[in-house]
Write an enzyme that holds these catalytic residues in place. Structure first.
Site, PDB file in Angstrom:
ATOM      1  N   SER A 175      -7.708  28.226  -7.958  1.00  0.00           N
ATOM      2  CA  SER A 175      -7.246  26.828  -7.856  1.00  0.00           C
ATOM      3  C   SER A 175      -5.541  27.311  -7.694  1.00  0.00           C
ATOM      4  O   SER A 175      -5.208  28.480  -7.948  1.00  0.00           O
ATOM      5  CB  SER A 175      -7.448  26.101  -9.087  1.00  0.00           C
ATOM      6  OG  SER A 175      -7.024  26.716 -10.126  1.00  0.00           O
ATOM      7  N   LYS A 176      -5.044  26.140  -7.641  1.00  0.00           N
ATOM      8  CA  LYS A 176      -3.636  26.270  -7.554  1.00  0.00           C
ATOM      9  C   LYS A 176      -2.978  26.951  -8.664  1.00  0.00           C
ATOM     10  O   LYS A 176      -1.693  27.551  -8.364  1.00  0.00           O
ATOM     11  CB  LYS A 176      -3.114  24.658  -7.645  1.00  0.00           C
ATOM     12  CG  LYS A 176      -2.882  24.053  -6.506  1.00  0.00           C
ATOM     13  CD  LYS A 176      -1.933  22.640  -6.614  1.00  0.00           C
ATOM     14  CE  LYS A 176      -1.885  22.081  -5.241  1.00  0.00           C
ATOM     15  NZ  LYS A 176      -1.491  20.625  -5.542  1.00  0.00           N
ATOM     16  N   ARG A 177      -3.664  27.061  -9.891  1.00  0.00           N
ATOM     17  CA  ARG A 177      -2.909  27.943 -10.872  1.00  0.00           C
ATOM     18  C   ARG A 177      -2.605  29.374 -10.448  1.00  0.00           C
ATOM     19  O   ARG A 177      -1.711  29.791 -10.958  1.00  0.00           O
ATOM     20  CB  ARG A 177      -3.974  27.995 -12.215  1.00  0.00           C
ATOM     21  CG  ARG A 177      -3.796  26.862 -13.068  1.00  0.00           C
ATOM     22  CD  ARG A 177      -4.849  26.955 -14.280  1.00  0.00           C
ATOM     23  NE  ARG A 177      -6.263  27.069 -13.838  1.00  0.00           N
ATOM     24  CZ  ARG A 177      -7.066  28.212 -13.975  1.00  0.00           C
ATOM     25  NH1 ARG A 177      -6.529  29.335 -14.276  1.00  0.00           N
ATOM     26  NH2 ARG A 177      -8.225  28.260 -13.322  1.00  0.00           N
ATOM     27  N   HIS A 178      -3.576  29.689  -9.531  1.00  0.00           N
ATOM     28  CA  HIS A 178      -3.436  31.247  -9.038  1.00  0.00           C
ATOM     29  C   HIS A 178      -2.414  31.453  -7.982  1.00  0.00           C
ATOM     30  O   HIS A 178      -2.279  32.340  -7.535  1.00  0.00           O
ATOM     31  CB  HIS A 178      -4.705  31.659  -8.613  1.00  0.00           C
ATOM     32  CG  HIS A 178      -5.863  31.545  -9.651  1.00  0.00           C
ATOM     33  ND1 HIS A 178      -6.606  30.447  -9.718  1.00  0.00           N
ATOM     34  CD2 HIS A 178      -6.025  32.372 -10.661  1.00  0.00           C
ATOM     35  CE1 HIS A 178      -7.816  30.584 -10.646  1.00  0.00           C
ATOM     36  NE2 HIS A 178      -7.314  31.776 -11.305  1.00  0.00           N
ATOM     37  N   GLY A 179      -1.578  30.530  -7.679  1.00  0.00           N
ATOM     38  CA  GLY A 179      -0.651  30.556  -6.682  1.00  0.00           C
ATOM     39  C   GLY A 179      -0.921  29.820  -5.370  1.00  0.00           C
ATOM     40  O   GLY A 179      -1.641  28.839  -5.678  1.00  0.00           O
TER      41      GLY A 179
END
Ligand code: GLU
Length: 470
Positions: A238-242
């Site tokens: 997800s976006k959390r991973h960049g």
């Protein structure tokens, strides 16, 4: 019959790497078999679908060069057809009007839960025809009672689901609009899709879709459910991973070839081969060779693949992509060396094209300031003389080519009885503004002679100021 695959994104955001991989696998499988690849935009969720997302998805596909043979089809343009099929299911007794209210349905679920049964609609209206006048109703599919549905999945193997697990699912809402499972079935049928390749988050929909297809007398496609992509922490990507948007990878300086190659390997392998050209992917890819377990996204590996392609693809081609980053960083490349020459000397010095653009500015622009660290280290008072000597030797060169530039630096060192570095490093800082560059003779040759001479003068001034201030 033509083998046909499709990519069927819902336009509720950009094209993310998971979607791109699904698209890639569908595309590859069609290509490999000389088949067709359909792009279908599943835009029935009017509130969440946007034109900007449609554009973003197509931009991503275009950037990756995943060209579709048919489409884009839009589900919102096919409502009449869905209505027709819903009528057909009603007429054949495979669907029914359900007048149960939301509260009643909720109560049925609660009751089932209490009894420890599967929470689903209890079929109250399944066989009734005593329709109340003017009341809203949904249309439900009459799921078969008893028996099993078997998904013969090309990736996961056979999966058997008992019909008793399945609900009489809603195929049309009270306003008559069709639901996801109905539209997918009608489209896959009408568009003669022979292979449904999609993320395994859809696997619970597959038995429902198979039952509807059977009720319609439609041929069943083959299914291939691709496991999801995880982040490096083992959680769903997800976006959390960049970066997760395909276009963000362009912005970050990756070549489309690198991302494609990385994505094909993320969930599929062919021995221990890592690098696949497009042609090789098409030739070697197979759905049956896909991993059953999720794969973890690994940015270091993507960088490695990107470096491989920056170094090995034709410099003229890499330059086209580098040009985008030069423009993006406001570097005017209209005067200066051909960008392909810059690619040749910088490709093995960086991880991304974005970095390549950043470190190539001095080929096209003068700099106001020299890197202070490099000045401190390499432009010491003793460098005035070597700079002056090498400047006059460079100025006198009959031809501005690496060999003669190299000799001029060498001769200066010999004449002054110092090591090459005592001439080369100050000269490098003077010409490029910093202490890092490709080999000096080539770097200088790519710059204009007049520019190099002027930059040496400027550096001498800096050293003289340093002397005056000490
Ligand atoms: N529209 C669905 C999605 O974006 C895909 C449906 C399908 O592939 O069958 O998740």
């Amino acid at each position: 019959m033509t083998l046909t695959t499709r990519f069927a994104p819902s336009p509720t955001g950009y094209l993310h790497v998971g979607g791109a991989r699904t698209a890639l696998y569908s595309w590859l499988y069609a290509k490999k078999n000389g088949g067709d690849f359909i792009l279908r935009i599943e835009d029935t969720d009017l509130e969440r679908s946007t034109q900007a997302s449609v554009d973003a998805i197509m931009d991503g596909m275009n950037w990756l060069n995943l060209e579709w043979t048919h489409g884009p089809y839009f589900q919102t343009k096919r409502f009449d057809r869905y209505k027709e099929v819903i009528e057909q299911l009603l007429a054949s007794g495979n669907a029914y009007r359900c007048y149960s209210t939301a509260e009643e349905v909720e109560a049925m679920r609660e009751e089932a839960k209490e009894k420890g049964e599967i929470e689903k609609y209890n079929g109250l209206w399944r066989d009734r025809t005593d329709y109340p006048e003017g009341q809203p109703y949904v249309i439900r599919f009459k799921n078969p009672i008893g028996g099993d549905v078997v998904i013969k999945d090309m990736v996961k193997g056979d999966i058997t689901i008992s019909n008793d697990q399945l609900d009489d699912l809603i195929i049309a809402r009270t306003d008559g609009t069709p639901t996801y499972n109905l539209t997918v079935v009608v489209d896959d049928w009408d568009m003669k899709v022979t292979h449904v390749v999609r993320g395994d988050d859809h696997i619970s929909n597959t038995p429902k879709q198979i039952n509807i297809l059977k009720a319609l007398g439609a041929p069943l496609p083959e299914y291939a459910h691709i496991p999801m992509i995880l982040g490096d922490d083992g959680k769903r990507l997800s976006k959390r991973h960049g970066a997760v948007s395909v276009m963000q990878y362009r912005d970050d300086g990756y070549l489309p070839e690198a991302l494609l190659n990385y994505l094909v390997r993320l969930g599929w392998s062919h021995g221990d081969q890592e690098i696949f050209s497009r042609e090789e992917m098409i030739e070697l890819f197979d759905l049956t060779g896909c991993n059953r377990a999720p794969s973890a996204f690994n940015t270091d590996k993507l960088i490695w693949v990107n470096q491989h392609y920056m170094k090995t693809l034709a410099p003229e081609y890499v330059a086209e992509h580098l040009q985008w980053h030069m423009d993006d960083q406001g570097i005017d490349t209209s005067n200066g060396p051909a960008l392909s020459e810059v690619v040749k000397v910088q490709a093995d010095r960086v991880k991304t094209l974005k970095e390549m653009a950043q470190i190539s500015r001095y080929f096209y622009e003068d700099f106001d300031e020299l890197d202070p660290k490099a000045v401190k280290k390499h432009l010491r008072p003793v460098t005035v003389e070597p700079l002056n000597v090498v400047k006059s030797k460079l100025a006198a060169l009959s031809e501005w080519v690496p060999e003669l530039i190299h000799d001029a630096i060498n001769d200066t060192a010999t004449e002054l009885e110092v090591g090459m570095g005592k001439v080369g490093m100050p000269l490098r800082v003077a010409a490029t503004g910093g202490g890092n560059s490709p080999s000096l003779d080539i770097t200088l040759a790519l710059l204009d002679k007049d520019i190099v001479l002027a930059r040496i003068d400027n550096a001498i001034k800096v050293v003289e100021e340093r002397i005056a201030n000490s």
